[in-house]
Scaffold this motif. Structure first.
Motif, PDB file in Angstrom:
ATOM      1  N   ASP A  57     -50.591  -1.751  -5.998  1.00 42.90           N
ATOM      2  CA  ASP A  57     -51.173  -1.396  -7.288  1.00 42.90           C
ATOM      3  C   ASP A  57     -52.309  -2.351  -7.642  1.00 42.90           C
ATOM      4  OD1 ASP A  57     -51.358   0.096  -9.681  1.00 42.90           O
ATOM      5  OD2 ASP A  57     -50.127  -1.364 -10.744  1.00 42.90           O
ATOM      6  N   TYR A  58     -52.100  -3.642  -7.429  1.00 43.87           N
ATOM      7  CA  TYR A  58     -53.153  -4.621  -7.738  1.00 43.87           C
ATOM      8  C   TYR A  58     -54.357  -4.457  -6.812  1.00 43.87           C
ATOM      9  CZ  TYR A  58     -50.186  -7.181 -11.013  1.00 43.87           C
ATOM     10  OH  TYR A  58     -49.419  -7.531 -12.088  1.00 43.87           O
ATOM     11  N   ILE A  59     -54.099  -4.147  -5.540  1.00 40.64           N
ATOM     12  CA  ILE A  59     -55.209  -3.898  -4.625  1.00 40.64           C
ATOM     13  C   ILE A  59     -56.028  -2.697  -5.094  1.00 40.64           C
ATOM     14  CG2 ILE A  59     -55.819  -3.068  -2.304  1.00 40.64           C
ATOM     15  CD1 ILE A  59     -55.245  -5.956  -2.176  1.00 40.64           C
ATOM     16  N   ASP A  60     -55.348  -1.621  -5.460  1.00 39.49           N
ATOM     17  CA  ASP A  60     -56.059  -0.423  -5.915  1.00 39.49           C
ATOM     18  C   ASP A  60     -56.821  -0.677  -7.211  1.00 39.49           C
ATOM     19  OD1 ASP A  60     -55.157   0.948  -3.731  1.00 39.49           O
ATOM     20  OD2 ASP A  60     -53.581   2.046  -4.777  1.00 39.49           O
ATOM     21  N   LYS A  61     -56.253  -1.465  -8.100  1.00 38.54           N
ATOM     22  CA  LYS A  61     -56.956  -1.813  -9.346  1.00 38.54           C
ATOM     23  C   LYS A  61     -58.174  -2.689  -9.054  1.00 38.54           C
ATOM     24  CE  LYS A  61     -53.363  -1.410 -12.911  1.00 38.54           C
ATOM     25  NZ  LYS A  61     -52.535  -0.416 -12.245  1.00 38.54           N
ATOM     26  N   LEU A  62     -58.040  -3.590  -8.093  1.00 38.64           N
ATOM     27  CA  LEU A  62     -59.181  -4.425  -7.692  1.00 38.64           C
ATOM     28  C   LEU A  62     -60.300  -3.560  -7.130  1.00 38.64           C
ATOM     29  CD1 LEU A  62     -60.596  -7.108  -6.967  1.00 38.64           C
ATOM     30  CD2 LEU A  62     -59.207  -7.173  -4.882  1.00 38.64           C
ATOM     31  N   LEU A  63     -59.946  -2.613  -6.281  1.00 42.24           N
ATOM     32  CA  LEU A  63     -60.961  -1.737  -5.696  1.00 42.24           C
ATOM     33  C   LEU A  63     -61.636  -0.864  -6.753  1.00 42.24           C
ATOM     34  CD1 LEU A  63     -59.119  -0.607  -2.439  1.00 42.24           C
ATOM     35  CD2 LEU A  63     -61.098  -2.130  -2.596  1.00 42.24           C
ATOM     36  N   ALA A  64     -60.893  -0.503  -7.799  1.00 41.14           N
ATOM     37  CA  ALA A  64     -61.426   0.400  -8.821  1.00 41.14           C
ATOM     38  C   ALA A  64     -62.229  -0.314  -9.900  1.00 41.14           C
ATOM     39  CB  ALA A  64     -60.281   1.178  -9.476  1.00 41.14           C
ATOM     40  N   CYS A  65     -62.061  -1.630 -10.037  1.00 46.56           N
ATOM     41  CA  CYS A  65     -62.726  -2.346 -11.129  1.00 46.56           C
ATOM     42  C   CYS A  65     -64.196  -2.585 -10.807  1.00 46.56           C
ATOM     43  CB  CYS A  65     -62.013  -3.667 -11.413  1.00 46.56           C
ATOM     44  SG  CYS A  65     -62.393  -5.018 -10.256  1.00 46.56           S
ATOM     45  N   GLU A  66     -64.966  -2.876 -11.836  1.00 43.28           N
ATOM     46  CA  GLU A  66     -66.366  -3.251 -11.623  1.00 43.28           C
ATOM     47  C   GLU A  66     -66.417  -4.614 -10.950  1.00 43.28           C
ATOM     48  OE1 GLU A  66     -68.472  -4.281 -15.295  1.00 43.28           O
ATOM     49  OE2 GLU A  66     -66.562  -4.028 -16.358  1.00 43.28           O
ATOM     50  N   ALA A  67     -67.519  -4.888 -10.285  1.00 44.53           N
ATOM     51  CA  ALA A  67     -67.620  -6.131  -9.504  1.00 44.53           C
ATOM     52  C   ALA A  67     -68.031  -7.313 -10.367  1.00 44.53           C
ATOM     53  CB  ALA A  67     -68.605  -5.939  -8.366  1.00 44.53           C
ATOM     54  N   LEU A 153     -64.399  -6.090   1.163  1.00 44.43           N
ATOM     55  CA  LEU A 153     -65.518  -6.967   1.508  1.00 44.43           C
ATOM     56  C   LEU A 153     -66.720  -6.674   0.609  1.00 44.43           C
ATOM     57  CD1 LEU A 153     -66.873  -9.056   3.323  1.00 44.43           C
ATOM     58  CD2 LEU A 153     -67.317  -7.231   4.990  1.00 44.43           C
ATOM     59  N   GLU A 154     -66.973  -5.396   0.395  1.00 40.38           N
ATOM     60  CA  GLU A 154     -68.081  -4.997  -0.477  1.00 40.38           C
ATOM     61  C   GLU A 154     -67.871  -5.504  -1.900  1.00 40.38           C
ATOM     62  OE1 GLU A 154     -68.796  -0.705  -1.927  1.00 40.38           O
ATOM     63  OE2 GLU A 154     -70.055  -0.897  -0.141  1.00 40.38           O
ATOM     64  N   LYS A 155     -66.635  -5.415  -2.387  1.00 38.61           N
ATOM     65  CA  LYS A 155     -66.312  -5.875  -3.739  1.00 38.61           C
ATOM     66  C   LYS A 155     -66.490  -7.384  -3.867  1.00 38.61           C
ATOM     67  CE  LYS A 155     -64.553  -3.535  -6.373  1.00 38.61           C
ATOM     68  NZ  LYS A 155     -65.026  -2.646  -7.437  1.00 38.61           N
ATOM     69  N   PHE A 156     -65.971  -8.130  -2.908  1.00 35.51           N
ATOM     70  CA  PHE A 156     -66.063  -9.584  -2.958  1.00 35.51           C
ATOM     71  C   PHE A 156     -67.510 -10.059  -2.824  1.00 35.51           C
ATOM     72  CE2 PHE A 156     -61.545  -9.641  -1.037  1.00 35.51           C
ATOM     73  CZ  PHE A 156     -60.990  -9.547  -2.303  1.00 35.51           C
ATOM     74  N   THR A 157     -68.246  -9.422  -1.935  1.00 36.61           N
ATOM     75  CA  THR A 157     -69.649  -9.793  -1.742  1.00 36.61           C
ATOM     76  C   THR A 157     -70.450  -9.530  -3.008  1.00 36.61           C
ATOM     77  OG1 THR A 157     -69.494  -9.276   0.626  1.00 36.61           O
ATOM     78  CG2 THR A 157     -71.699  -9.429  -0.328  1.00 36.61           C
ATOM     79  N   ALA A 158     -70.195  -8.392  -3.652  1.00 39.38           N
ATOM     80  CA  ALA A 158     -70.904  -8.058  -4.891  1.00 39.38           C
ATOM     81  C   ALA A 158     -70.589  -9.055  -6.003  1.00 39.38           C
ATOM     82  CB  ALA A 158     -70.543  -6.643  -5.341  1.00 39.38           C
ATOM     83  N   ALA A 159     -69.374  -9.640  -5.956  1.00 40.47           N
ATOM     84  CA  ALA A 159     -68.997 -10.632  -6.961  1.00 40.47           C
ATOM     85  C   ALA A 159     -69.529 -12.023  -6.636  1.00 40.47           C
ATOM     86  CB  ALA A 159     -67.479 -10.678  -7.087  1.00 40.47           C
ATOM     87  N   GLY A 160     -70.180 -12.158  -5.478  1.00 38.72           N
ATOM     88  CA  GLY A 160     -70.807 -13.425  -5.124  1.00 38.72           C
ATOM     89  C   GLY A 160     -69.958 -14.372  -4.318  1.00 38.72           C
ATOM     90  N   ILE A 161     -68.839 -13.896  -3.766  1.00 35.57           N
ATOM     91  CA  ILE A 161     -68.012 -14.743  -2.907  1.00 35.57           C
ATOM     92  C   ILE A 161     -68.689 -14.846  -1.544  1.00 35.57           C
ATOM     93  CG2 ILE A 161     -65.737 -14.996  -1.827  1.00 35.57           C
ATOM     94  CD1 ILE A 161     -64.556 -13.405  -4.127  1.00 35.57           C
ATOM     95  N   SER A 162     -68.631 -16.024  -0.946  1.00 39.53           N
ATOM     96  CA  SER A 162     -69.340 -16.271   0.309  1.00 39.53           C
ATOM     97  C   SER A 162     -68.843 -15.353   1.420  1.00 39.53           C
ATOM     98  CB  SER A 162     -69.186 -17.732   0.736  1.00 39.53           C
ATOM     99  OG  SER A 162     -67.825 -18.032   0.980  1.00 39.53           O
ATOM    100  N   GLU A 163     -69.688 -15.143   2.415  1.00 37.29           N
ATOM    101  CA  GLU A 163     -69.407 -14.171   3.472  1.00 37.29           C
ATOM    102  C   GLU A 163     -68.131 -14.491   4.242  1.00 37.29           C
ATOM    103  OE1 GLU A 163     -71.454 -12.368   7.563  1.00 37.29           O
ATOM    104  OE2 GLU A 163     -72.563 -13.778   6.289  1.00 37.29           O
ATOM    105  N   ASN A 164     -67.962 -15.762   4.639  1.00 37.86           N
ATOM    106  CA  ASN A 164     -66.803 -16.146   5.437  1.00 37.86           C
ATOM    107  C   ASN A 164     -65.502 -15.919   4.673  1.00 37.86           C
ATOM    108  OD1 ASN A 164     -65.294 -17.262   7.565  1.00 37.86           O
ATOM    109  ND2 ASN A 164     -65.408 -19.312   6.675  1.00 37.86           N
ATOM    110  N   VAL A 165     -65.481 -16.333   3.417  1.00 39.23           N
ATOM    111  CA  VAL A 165     -64.279 -16.176   2.594  1.00 39.23           C
ATOM    112  C   VAL A 165     -64.024 -14.697   2.316  1.00 39.23           C
ATOM    113  CG1 VAL A 165     -63.238 -16.675   0.351  1.00 39.23           C
ATOM    114  CG2 VAL A 165     -64.474 -18.471   1.581  1.00 39.23           C
ATOM    115  N   SER A 166     -65.067 -13.947   1.975  1.00 41.28           N
ATOM    116  CA  SER A 166     -64.923 -12.522   1.676  1.00 41.28           C
ATOM    117  C   SER A 166     -64.337 -11.766   2.868  1.00 41.28           C
ATOM    118  CB  SER A 166     -66.279 -11.914   1.307  1.00 41.28           C
ATOM    119  OG  SER A 166     -66.746 -12.417   0.084  1.00 41.28           O
ATOM    120  N   LYS A 167     -64.884 -12.015   4.050  1.00 40.47           N
ATOM    121  CA  LYS A 167     -64.436 -11.303   5.249  1.00 40.47           C
ATOM    122  C   LYS A 167     -62.991 -11.654   5.601  1.00 40.47           C
ATOM    123  CE  LYS A 167     -65.859 -10.386  10.050  1.00 40.47           C
ATOM    124  NZ  LYS A 167     -64.587 -10.725  10.706  1.00 40.47           N
ATOM    125  N   SER A 168     -62.683 -12.951   5.593  1.00 41.90           N
ATOM    126  CA  SER A 168     -61.336 -13.384   5.961  1.00 41.90           C
ATOM    127  C   SER A 168     -60.295 -12.872   4.977  1.00 41.90           C
ATOM    128  CB  SER A 168     -61.278 -14.917   6.026  1.00 41.90           C
ATOM    129  OG  SER A 168     -62.141 -15.406   7.035  1.00 41.90           O
TER     130      SER A 168
END
Length: 256
Positions: A57-67, A153-168
């Motif tokens: 549920d939290y994953i789906d809410k994260l994917l649905a929220c604005e970045a 990955l797209e969500k994390f990158t849009a929020a400004g999290i670094s590439e290595n952390v976002s991907k992992s």
């Protein structure tokens, strides 16, 4: 619609641990002359089922929220707390489930002794040989897992999290989601009316549950981390969540 999609559709069902545990208890006591060995395992099986739905549920809410930084921070923090609960759940659940499987081994042996037909014995022995804790087919939901990884990955990158952390982090969160889908399916199989009297089938499901908890999920919850790829040791979700939260806090602070 695949089981993955069916499970995502059912994430919003509001089912309690008590609902799942008592239903499992009714099914599983059919295999035992005494109910006492069933109580703890069914509690933990039900608790894990609810945790899986909370996590998904939290994953789906994260994917649905604005970045937005605050929104991503909110749901990543919720996921950290849920993952922490998962870790404690696995530590507590594995022992009772192993004890439960030991009892099932004795019951299985009794079933073999009761068979008088040699052909039936051979067939049962073949079934027993297949209960080796085989890993669930990882490629079954490979496309769905990779698509979820891409979206995270797209969500994390849009929020400004670094590439290595976002991907992992995205890879591990999606892998954990996949484990939750497998777990939900196994619990539903245990809780199905068709399992009654099917000792071999029931044992196979329990062994898969044990493997999923004690190997695949536990592996994803390892807490050591290497920011640079200097070790072959594969690290878990929580350290990468900490890195992501740290970066988000710094960015939120910079814009406040």
């Amino acid at each position: 619609m695949s089981f993955w999609d069916d499970t995502r559709e059912s994430v919003r069902e509001r089912t309690t641990n008590g609902d799942i545990s008592t239903e499992l208890f009714k099914i599983i006591t059919g295999f035992f002359p005494k109910p006492i060995p069933v109580v703890q395992p069914t509690f933990y099986l039900g608790h894990g089922y609810i945790l899986c739905y909370d996590y998904m549920d939290y994953i789906d809410k994260l994917l649905a929220c604005e970045a937005a930084l605050e929104k991503v921070f909110q749901y990543v923090l919720y996921l950290r707390e849920t993952i922490s609960l998962f870790g404690r759940f696995i530590r507590n659940a594995v022992g009772p489930i192993e004890d439960f499987l030991s009892v099932m081994d004795d019951i299985f042996d009794d079933c073999v002794r009761e068979l008088s037909n040699t052909e039936d014995i051979d067939e049962l022995a073949e079934d027993e040989g297949s209960l080796g804790g085989e890993e669930p087919a990882e490629d079954e939901f490979k496309a769905e897992r990779e698509e979820m990884t891409r979206q995270l990955l797209e969500k994390f990158t849009a929020a400004g999290i670094s590439e290595n952390v976002s991907k992992s982090l995205a890879e591990r969160l999606a892998a954990m989601y996949e484990c939750c889908v497998f777990y939900v399916r196994l619990v539903k199989e245990v809780n199905s009316p068709g399992i009654v009297g099917e000792t071999v089938m029931f044992m196979g499901i329990c062994v898969e549950v044990q493997y999923l908890l004690d190997t695949r999920m536990r592996h994803l919850l390892l807490e050591d981390v290497f920011v640079k790829n200097v070790s072959p040791f594969s690290t878990g979700i929580l350290p990468w969540i900490s890195h992501a939260l740290g970066e988000l806090v710094n960015k939120i602070g910079a814009f406040s």
